[in-house]
Design a protein around this motif. Sequence first.
Motif, PDB file in Angstrom:
ATOM      1  N   GLU A  92      98.380  44.246   5.282  1.00  0.00           N
ATOM      2  CA  GLU A  92      98.418  44.883   6.613  1.00  0.00           C
ATOM      3  C   GLU A  92      98.857  43.906   7.703  1.00  0.00           C
ATOM      4  N   SER A  93      99.078  42.638   7.349  1.00  0.00           N
ATOM      5  CA  SER A  93      99.495  41.654   8.355  1.00  0.00           C
ATOM      6  C   SER A  93     100.927  41.961   8.794  1.00  0.00           C
ATOM      7  N   SER A  94     101.404  41.263   9.810  1.00  0.00           N
ATOM      8  CA  SER A  94     102.747  41.576  10.317  1.00  0.00           C
ATOM      9  C   SER A  94     103.846  40.846   9.547  1.00  0.00           C
ATOM     10  N   SER A  95     103.496  39.910   8.670  1.00  0.00           N
ATOM     11  CA  SER A  95     104.527  39.174   7.918  1.00  0.00           C
ATOM     12  C   SER A  95     105.135  40.042   6.823  1.00  0.00           C
ATOM     13  N   ASP A  96     106.368  39.718   6.452  1.00  0.00           N
ATOM     14  CA  ASP A  96     107.020  40.418   5.338  1.00  0.00           C
ATOM     15  C   ASP A  96     106.351  39.988   4.025  1.00  0.00           C
ATOM     16  N   THR A  97     105.885  40.974   3.269  1.00  0.00           N
ATOM     17  CA  THR A  97     105.066  40.684   2.088  1.00  0.00           C
ATOM     18  C   THR A  97     105.803  39.799   1.087  1.00  0.00           C
ATOM     19  N   MET A  98     107.043  40.164   0.759  1.00  0.00           N
ATOM     20  CA  MET A  98     107.769  39.391  -0.257  1.00  0.00           C
ATOM     21  C   MET A  98     108.066  37.973   0.238  1.00  0.00           C
ATOM     22  N   ALA A  99     108.310  37.839   1.537  1.00  0.00           N
ATOM     23  CA  ALA A  99     108.586  36.506   2.090  1.00  0.00           C
ATOM     24  C   ALA A  99     107.343  35.614   1.977  1.00  0.00           C
ATOM     25  N   VAL A 100     106.174  36.176   2.191  1.00  0.00           N
ATOM     26  CA  VAL A 100     104.946  35.371   2.093  1.00  0.00           C
ATOM     27  C   VAL A 100     104.704  34.973   0.633  1.00  0.00           C
ATOM     28  N   ILE A 101     104.908  35.917  -0.276  1.00  0.00           N
ATOM     29  CA  ILE A 101     104.730  35.594  -1.704  1.00  0.00           C
ATOM     30  C   ILE A 101     105.647  34.437  -2.073  1.00  0.00           C
ATOM     31  N   ARG A 102     106.902  34.535  -1.657  1.00  0.00           N
ATOM     32  CA  ARG A 102     107.877  33.475  -1.977  1.00  0.00           C
ATOM     33  C   ARG A 102     107.461  32.129  -1.403  1.00  0.00           C
ATOM     34  N   ALA A 103     106.987  32.162  -0.159  1.00  0.00           N
ATOM     35  CA  ALA A 103     106.577  30.904   0.497  1.00  0.00           C
ATOM     36  C   ALA A 103     105.418  30.253  -0.266  1.00  0.00           C
ATOM     37  N   ILE A 104     104.496  31.072  -0.736  1.00  0.00           N
ATOM     38  CA  ILE A 104     103.336  30.528  -1.478  1.00  0.00           C
ATOM     39  C   ILE A 104     103.792  29.977  -2.827  1.00  0.00           C
ATOM     40  N   LYS A 105     104.613  30.755  -3.537  1.00  0.00           N
ATOM     41  CA  LYS A 105     105.069  30.333  -4.871  1.00  0.00           C
ATOM     42  C   LYS A 105     105.980  29.099  -4.782  1.00  0.00           C
ATOM     43  N   ASP A 106     106.776  29.013  -3.720  1.00  0.00           N
ATOM     44  CA  ASP A 106     107.653  27.841  -3.538  1.00  0.00           C
ATOM     45  C   ASP A 106     106.848  26.552  -3.436  1.00  0.00           C
ATOM     46  N   ARG A 107     105.586  26.664  -2.981  1.00  0.00           N
ATOM     47  CA  ARG A 107     104.732  25.490  -2.877  1.00  0.00           C
ATOM     48  C   ARG A 107     103.920  25.275  -4.157  1.00  0.00           C
ATOM     49  N   GLY A 108     104.192  26.078  -5.174  1.00  0.00           N
ATOM     50  CA  GLY A 108     103.512  25.907  -6.462  1.00  0.00           C
ATOM     51  C   GLY A 108     102.081  26.409  -6.480  1.00  0.00           C
ATOM     52  N   LEU A 109     101.727  27.268  -5.524  1.00  0.00           N
ATOM     53  CA  LEU A 109     100.353  27.783  -5.451  1.00  0.00           C
ATOM     54  C   LEU A 109     100.285  29.196  -6.020  1.00  0.00           C
ATOM     55  N   LYS A 110      99.064  29.670  -6.227  1.00  0.00           N
ATOM     56  CA  LYS A 110      98.883  31.038  -6.688  1.00  0.00           C
ATOM     57  C   LYS A 110      98.881  31.974  -5.489  1.00  0.00           C
ATOM     58  N   ALA A 111      99.631  33.075  -5.631  1.00  0.00           N
ATOM     59  CA  ALA A 111      99.760  34.033  -4.534  1.00  0.00           C
ATOM     60  C   ALA A 111      98.943  35.286  -4.810  1.00  0.00           C
ATOM     61  N   SER A 112      98.311  35.774  -3.761  1.00  0.00           N
ATOM     62  CA  SER A 112      97.469  36.960  -3.902  1.00  0.00           C
ATOM     63  C   SER A 112      97.596  37.852  -2.669  1.00  0.00           C
ATOM     64  N   ILE A 113      97.637  39.162  -2.898  1.00  0.00           N
ATOM     65  CA  ILE A 113      97.685  40.120  -1.779  1.00  0.00           C
ATOM     66  C   ILE A 113      96.308  40.749  -1.608  1.00  0.00           C
ATOM     67  N   ALA A 114      95.825  40.751  -0.369  1.00  0.00           N
ATOM     68  CA  ALA A 114      94.531  41.371  -0.061  1.00  0.00           C
ATOM     69  C   ALA A 114      94.750  42.730   0.594  1.00  0.00           C
ATOM     70  N   VAL A 115      93.832  43.671   0.299  1.00  0.00           N
ATOM     71  CA  VAL A 115      93.926  45.012   0.900  1.00  0.00           C
ATOM     72  C   VAL A 115      92.595  45.408   1.525  1.00  0.00           C
ATOM     73  N   ARG A 116      92.673  45.911   2.738  1.00  0.00           N
ATOM     74  CA  ARG A 116      91.489  46.416   3.435  1.00  0.00           C
ATOM     75  C   ARG A 116      90.988  47.686   2.747  1.00  0.00           C
ATOM     76  N   PRO A 117      89.715  48.038   2.952  1.00  0.00           N
ATOM     77  CA  PRO A 117      89.179  49.252   2.307  1.00  0.00           C
ATOM     78  C   PRO A 117      89.991  50.517   2.574  1.00  0.00           C
ATOM     79  N   ALA A 118      90.565  50.659   3.771  1.00  0.00           N
ATOM     80  CA  ALA A 118      91.266  51.912   4.102  1.00  0.00           C
ATOM     81  C   ALA A 118      92.718  51.953   3.616  1.00  0.00           C
TER      82      ALA A 118
END
Length: 219
Positions: A92-118
């Motif tokens: 639900e954040s304003s960042s582009d989801t795929m861009a954030v995943i890529r940024a995390i993976k580019d740093r060799g870290l594990k990427a995870s998407i969080a979802v609010r209850p609604a």
Amino acid sequence: MKNYVSASVLSADMLELKNEIKKLEKSNIDMLHFDVMDGIFVDNITFGLPVLQRVRSATDMTLDVHLMITDPLKYIDNFADFGADIISFHIESSSDTMAVIRAIKDRGLKASIAVRPATPIESVFEFLPFVDMILVMTVEPGFGGQSFIPETLDKVRAVRARITELGLEADVEVDGGINSDTAAAVRAAGANVLVSGSYLFGAEDMAAASESLKEDKSC
Ligand code: DX5
Ligand code: ZN
């Protein structure tokens, strides 16, 4: 599938943080859950990069960072530099989801998407092949010590089913209101990473409390 317990430091005594971390290590806790809130994405402000850096210097535990911030993309490199191992950010954040995943993976870290209850869990399905974990919020993000929302169990079931269907091995993390009573239900629904704050830090015996989250109590 291996079960993990991730202790939310939001419930720790901040003045005693080093001792609290030692206590987690001695209690066989698997990960340290680090809740970052910016006061805009959620109605609370917690801690950020300098605290993470000090925590990193004090432990080799896996640092499971949960970003409840408006523009996570802007800060991924900082959190990577300061010691995160896993980064969860909100769909639900304003960042582009795929861009954030890529940024995390580019740093060799594990990427995870969080979802609010609604938020419908189906919103993460298209990203499943690219992430290591999905974080299903089982309370409204913002504060520790809230009661588990039972309706979120269906989302855990649905995302676990989809992961299996796709032949993937992603973890499913749950966060909020997890204690010895709710743990069995979330595990049965398919969660394998259980965040716990108030229950763990409030327990007399933290190691036993952590164990009770991972295993069914046989009677
Ligand atoms: C809530 C945080 C949680 C919280 C969990 O917004 O993301 O990690 O600290 O705390 P408990 O286990 O007390 O519900
Ligand atoms: Zn959290």
